[in-house]
Design a protein around this motif. Structure first.
Motif, mmCIF file in Angstrom:
data_model
loop_
_atom_site.group_PDB
_atom_site.id
_atom_site.type_symbol
_atom_site.label_atom_id
_atom_site.label_comp_id
_atom_site.label_asym_id
_atom_site.label_seq_id
_atom_site.Cartn_x
_atom_site.Cartn_y
_atom_site.Cartn_z
ATOM 1 N N PRO A 516 0.878 -1.384 0.007
ATOM 2 C CA PRO A 516 0.163 0.516 -0.080
ATOM 3 C C PRO A 516 0.617 1.396 -0.303
ATOM 4 C CG PRO A 516 -1.140 -1.728 1.503
ATOM 5 C CD PRO A 516 0.100 -2.384 0.813
ATOM 6 N N PHE A 517 2.616 0.938 0.340
ATOM 7 C CA PHE A 517 2.674 2.483 0.333
ATOM 8 C C PHE A 517 4.247 2.840 -0.426
ATOM 9 C CE2 PHE A 517 1.266 1.814 4.992
ATOM 10 C CZ PHE A 517 1.278 2.679 5.153
ATOM 11 N N ASN A 518 3.526 1.768 -1.564
ATOM 12 C CA ASN A 518 4.716 1.696 -3.062
ATOM 13 C C ASN A 518 4.339 2.631 -3.978
ATOM 14 O OD1 ASN A 518 4.843 0.750 -6.345
ATOM 15 N ND2 ASN A 518 6.180 -0.715 -5.260
ATOM 16 N N PRO A 519 5.251 3.580 -3.944
ATOM 17 C CA PRO A 519 4.970 5.008 -4.477
ATOM 18 C C PRO A 519 4.196 5.033 -5.995
ATOM 19 C CG PRO A 519 7.534 4.814 -3.668
ATOM 20 C CD PRO A 519 7.030 3.462 -3.529
ATOM 21 N N PHE A 520 4.730 3.643 -7.013
ATOM 22 C CA PHE A 520 4.375 3.492 -8.408
ATOM 23 C C PHE A 520 2.677 3.140 -7.389
ATOM 24 C CE2 PHE A 520 2.150 1.094 -11.785
ATOM 25 C CZ PHE A 520 2.336 1.783 -13.325
ATOM 26 N N LEU A 521 2.451 2.795 -6.846
ATOM 27 C CA LEU A 521 0.553 1.898 -6.659
ATOM 28 C C LEU A 521 -0.129 3.185 -6.107
ATOM 29 C CD1 LEU A 521 1.171 -1.286 -4.842
ATOM 30 C CD2 LEU A 521 0.917 -0.409 -7.723
ATOM 31 N N ARG A 522 0.605 3.765 -5.125
ATOM 32 C CA ARG A 522 0.055 5.147 -4.842
ATOM 33 C C ARG A 522 -0.619 6.336 -6.041
ATOM 34 N NH1 ARG A 522 3.317 7.215 0.646
ATOM 35 N NH2 ARG A 522 1.343 8.423 0.691
ATOM 36 N N LYS A 523 0.456 6.577 -7.006
ATOM 37 C CA LYS A 523 -0.252 7.303 -8.039
ATOM 38 C C LYS A 523 -1.270 7.075 -9.144
ATOM 39 C CE LYS A 523 4.684 9.559 -8.698
ATOM 40 N NZ LYS A 523 6.408 9.292 -9.459
ATOM 41 N N ILE A 524 -0.806 5.561 -9.378
ATOM 42 C CA ILE A 524 -1.822 5.141 -9.995
ATOM 43 C C ILE A 524 -3.441 4.349 -9.301
ATOM 44 C CG2 ILE A 524 -0.363 4.706 -11.688
ATOM 45 C CD1 ILE A 524 -0.788 1.591 -11.222
ATOM 46 N N MET A 525 -3.512 4.272 -7.901
ATOM 47 C CA MET A 525 -4.749 3.485 -7.188
ATOM 48 C C MET A 525 -5.171 4.913 -5.991
ATOM 49 S SD MET A 525 -2.960 -0.516 -7.417
ATOM 50 C CE MET A 525 -5.060 -1.319 -7.092
ATOM 51 N N ARG A 526 -6.109 4.429 -5.593
ATOM 52 C CA ARG A 526 -6.557 5.148 -4.378
ATOM 53 C C ARG A 526 -6.142 4.951 -3.509
ATOM 54 N NH1 ARG A 526 -9.967 9.177 -4.981
ATOM 55 N NH2 ARG A 526 -11.264 8.809 -2.934
ATOM 56 N N PRO A 527 -6.398 4.598 -1.970
ATOM 57 C CA PRO A 527 -5.948 3.658 -0.991
ATOM 58 C C PRO A 527 -6.740 2.260 -1.132
ATOM 59 C CG PRO A 527 -5.989 6.201 -0.133
ATOM 60 C CD PRO A 527 -6.319 5.564 -1.554
ATOM 61 N N GLN A 528 -8.059 2.721 -0.685
ATOM 62 C CA GLN A 528 -9.114 1.255 -0.196
ATOM 63 C C GLN A 528 -9.025 -0.247 -1.304
ATOM 64 O OE1 GLN A 528 -10.289 0.960 1.841
ATOM 65 N NE2 GLN A 528 -11.868 -1.382 1.859
ATOM 66 N N PRO A 529 -8.356 0.277 -3.070
ATOM 67 C CA PRO A 529 -8.308 -0.488 -3.744
ATOM 68 C C PRO A 529 -6.999 -0.622 -3.615
ATOM 69 C CG PRO A 529 -9.357 0.720 -4.907
ATOM 70 C CD PRO A 529 -9.118 1.740 -3.610
ATOM 71 N N ARG A 530 -6.001 -0.272 -3.272
ATOM 72 C CA ARG A 530 -4.414 -0.316 -3.229
ATOM 73 C C ARG A 530 -4.114 -1.475 -2.137
ATOM 74 N NH1 ARG A 530 -2.788 4.419 -2.768
ATOM 75 N NH2 ARG A 530 -2.498 4.702 -0.790
ATOM 76 N N ARG A 531 -5.019 -1.304 -0.979
ATOM 77 C CA ARG A 531 -5.282 -2.472 0.349
ATOM 78 C C ARG A 531 -5.543 -3.397 0.138
ATOM 79 N NH1 ARG A 531 -6.129 2.257 3.225
ATOM 80 N NH2 ARG A 531 -8.664 2.019 3.681
#
Length: 662
Positions: A516-531
């Motif tokens: 959830p704290f991956n820099p790339f994922l934080r740019k392309i996804m919102r927190p809930q889908p990322r988790r």
């Protein structure tokens, strides 16, 4: 120094004892024993004893040289290093041992540790050393002690006592320092507590050392024994946490725990030598033997590898065992769920087989064709997993770990054979229904696609050459088909190991909290889908990677066989069944040809399953340090249960025992 023999032993010792470095004298005696091997080492040791006993002057001079050397040599390094992994990492330690093998270091004879390494350097030393009894070592000790110079003896004893206390103090500090190792804290956060057993042990050892530096009176060890017991339990807890599914182990963690156990064991032994004056001689000889064997294994890469990787292997198989439970059906609900899951897998496998045939017809080179086939298999297997479907042959590698878990947990039980036989029946039934689901649907769907294509296009799906090749590829009497099936079985086994490794890796890295704290994922996804994505990858990381790599192995095997001119290829039961369906309809095969092909497909499946299950079971049992008690009794129990109700191999028959329900 001249080579010692049975005939010149007394003469050489008498001539060279006074003017030769005492370590070289010891080395000549060790070589004399080593040449005797397992059969004569004990006799030669007795010959050395009798030689010293028969010549009082020689014995007195040997004792004088021995205690003079012992009073000057540095003992402390041997006590804290021999038999204990260094503070380096596993990789660094392995590198040091490999380098030492090709370029041995200089040995300082004033350092007892290096003297041991100089004397006991042969990998076969442990074999002849095992033939020497405690009685022989005690006889040698008593003989030298009886002829010792009192002043030298006092100096040597003081040297030993000082080194022992220093070693006890340092070892306790090392144990306490392990309590702040990040990898151990990750496994057991309670190590951060102020009253950690390791830290408490260090405090108690500090009191013991301070006591014996100022007094000869016996120290009350009641509390110390409690601390040792708590440390043992703490290490056992760390091992369980490190090998359990969901914890995530690594070679580094395994190496740390092995080193911690070695350090604690050495601390116990030295403490007992210090406290138990009545058993001090026997315990000291025990310590000497421990250090001798440690010197033999000091630069052994295999010993380091086995000691450090055993726990990692256990962790990997624990993850396989955890997944393996999902592949075992014990009731009708689970049985039909497995069938539907395997049927879904059969649908995708039929489409994957057709795509593989299409890839082969594109005219690419060997490598490109094999690579694309591997991608087809790998991505297809991943899709099957993501849709919660089943590939039948993926089961054995997982269920074998569950079987090994039951062997380990029930070892020594009176009913172990019956329990294991019942589990084996459950495994066989589960794999049977999964194979049936895969094969039946793959054959039917493939035949339906081939028939539909011929009906709509007026020509067969496969031309004559491809049809002939597909039918020939599953012949078991004229082609090495079963050998290729065995190779596929090996890759199935490897896929289970790979899946266990990546599951373990996922737990070790804690991907659920990391991604959830991956820099790339934080740019392309919102927190809930990322988790949610992080949780899914954490849970399925091993299965996805295992499936993909398994697919690539299947696809690339034929290429490497072609490249090296070796008979390497694969035959997989599910794909062979789909290929049979396409070829039978395209080639207008008669019923006999079809049934013979179907029998060949089942033979391929049997080899796939047996090879992968056998290899996976062997590795799982070895990682747990256990084995099957009696294969004969297990098979006998298996046969008796099947004989009583043959249907249980194919269907989960529910037996209503009214008496048990009352």
């Amino acid at each position: 120094m001249q080579k010692l023999t049975n005939q010149n032993l007394h003469i050489i010792l008498s001539e060279r004892l006074n003017d030769t470095d005492f370590v070289l004298i010891l080395n000549a005696l060790i070589k004399f024993l080593r040449r005797g091997g397992k059969k004569q080492a004990s006799e030669r040791f007795d010959l050395i004893l009798s030689t010293l006993k028969q010549d009082d002057a020689l014995c007195r001079q040997f004792s004088l040289r021995f205690y003079a050397w012992l009073s000057k040599v540095h003992i402390y390094p041997a006590l804290i290093k021999l038999g204990i992994f260094s503070r380096h990492s596993f990789t660094r330690e392995m590198g040091i041992r490999i380098y030492e093998r090709f370029s041995p270091s200089y040995k300082d004879f004033s350092n007892l540790r290096e003297v041991f390494l100089y004397l006991f350097h042969s990998k076969n030393d442990d074999k002849w050393l095992q033939t020497l009894s405690l009685r022989q070592w005690l006889s040698m000790y008593e003989l030298l002690l009886g002829k010792a110079d009192p002043a030298l003896l006092q100096t040597a004893n003081r040297q030993l006592a000082d080194a022992r206390l220093r070693a006890v103090e340092m070892l306790s500090i090392w144990i306490a320092s392990e309590a702040i190792e990040p990898d151990l804290i990750r496994i057991a956060p309670r190590l951060l507590e102020a009253d950690s057993a390791f830290v408490a042990l260090q405090r108690e050892i500090a009191k013991l050392v301070e006591h014996y530096r100022h007094s000869e009176e016996t120290y009350d060890t009641a509390h110390l024994e409690v601390m040792f017991d708590q440390c043992d339990k703490q290490i056992e807890y760390l091992r369980r946490r490190g090998t359990g599914a969901g914890s995530g182990s690594s070679v580094k963690v395994a190496h740390l725990l092995e080193r911690l156990q070695q350090t604690l064991d050495r601390l116990k032994l030295l403490t007992n030598i210090q406290i138990e004056t009545g058993s001090r001689t026997r315990l000291t000889i025990n310590l000497m033997n421990v250090m001798i064997y440690a010197a033999v294994e000091q630069y052994s890469t295999s010993h380091l590898r086995k000691s450090s990787i055993r726990m990692l292997a256990r962790s990997i198989t624990e993850n396989k065992s955890h997944h393996g439970e999902h592949y075992i059906t014990r009731n009708r609900s689970e049985y039909f769920k497995m069938f539907y899951s395997a049927a879904g897998g059969g649908v995708i496998i039929a489409l994957m087989a057709l795509n593989k045939i299409h890839i082969a017809s594109l005219g690419f080179g060997e490598f490109t064709t094999s690579f694309l086939a591997g991608l087809n298999y790998g991505l297809g297997f991943m899709l099957i997993h993501m849709l919660h479907c089943t590939v039948a042959t993926k089961q054995p590698a997982m269920t074998a770990a569950s079987f090994a878990e039951q062997v380990d947990s029930n070892e020594g039980s009176k009913a172990v054979d019956n329990k294991l036989a019942k589990l084996l029946i459950d495994v066989c039934r589960s794999q049977s229904v999964a194979v049936f689901g895969n094969v039946s649907i793959a054959v039917l769907l493939a035949a339906g696609i081939a028939w539909g294509y011929a009906y709509t296009h007026g020509q067969p799906l496969l031309n004559k050459a491809v049809t002939a090749y597909q039918l020939k590829s599953i012949e078991i009497f004229t082609q090495p088909t079963l050998w290729y099936a065995a190779i596929a079985g090996v890759w199935l086994f490897c896929s289970g190991i790979i899946a266990g490794f990546f599951d373990n890796r996922s737990d070790y890295l804690n991907l659920r909290q990391r991604l959830p704290f991956n820099p790339f994922l934080r740019k392309i996804m919102r927190p809930q889908p990322r988790r949610r994505l992080a949780a899914y990858i954490h849970k399925h990381y091993g299965s996805l990677m295992g499936n993909f790599i398994f697919g690539m192995l299947l696809g690339m095997t034929g290429y490497f066989g072609h490249l090296f001119g070796l008979p390497l290829d694969i035959r997989h039961v599910a794909f062979s069944s789909a290929n049979l369906g396409y070829a039978a309809i395209s080639g207008h095969a008669d019923i006999f040809t079809f049934m013979l092909g179907l029998a060949s497909v089942l033979a391929i499946g049997l080899v796939n399953l047996v090879v992968s299950f056998s290899l996976a079971l062997a590795v799982a049992l070895r990682s747990r340090g256990t084995r099957l008690g009696s294969m004969r009794n297990l098979l006998k129990s298996f046969w008796s249960q099947v004989k009583a109700n043959p249907l249980i191999l194919l269907y989960p028959v529910q037996v209503n025992n009214k008496e048990n329900t009352k």
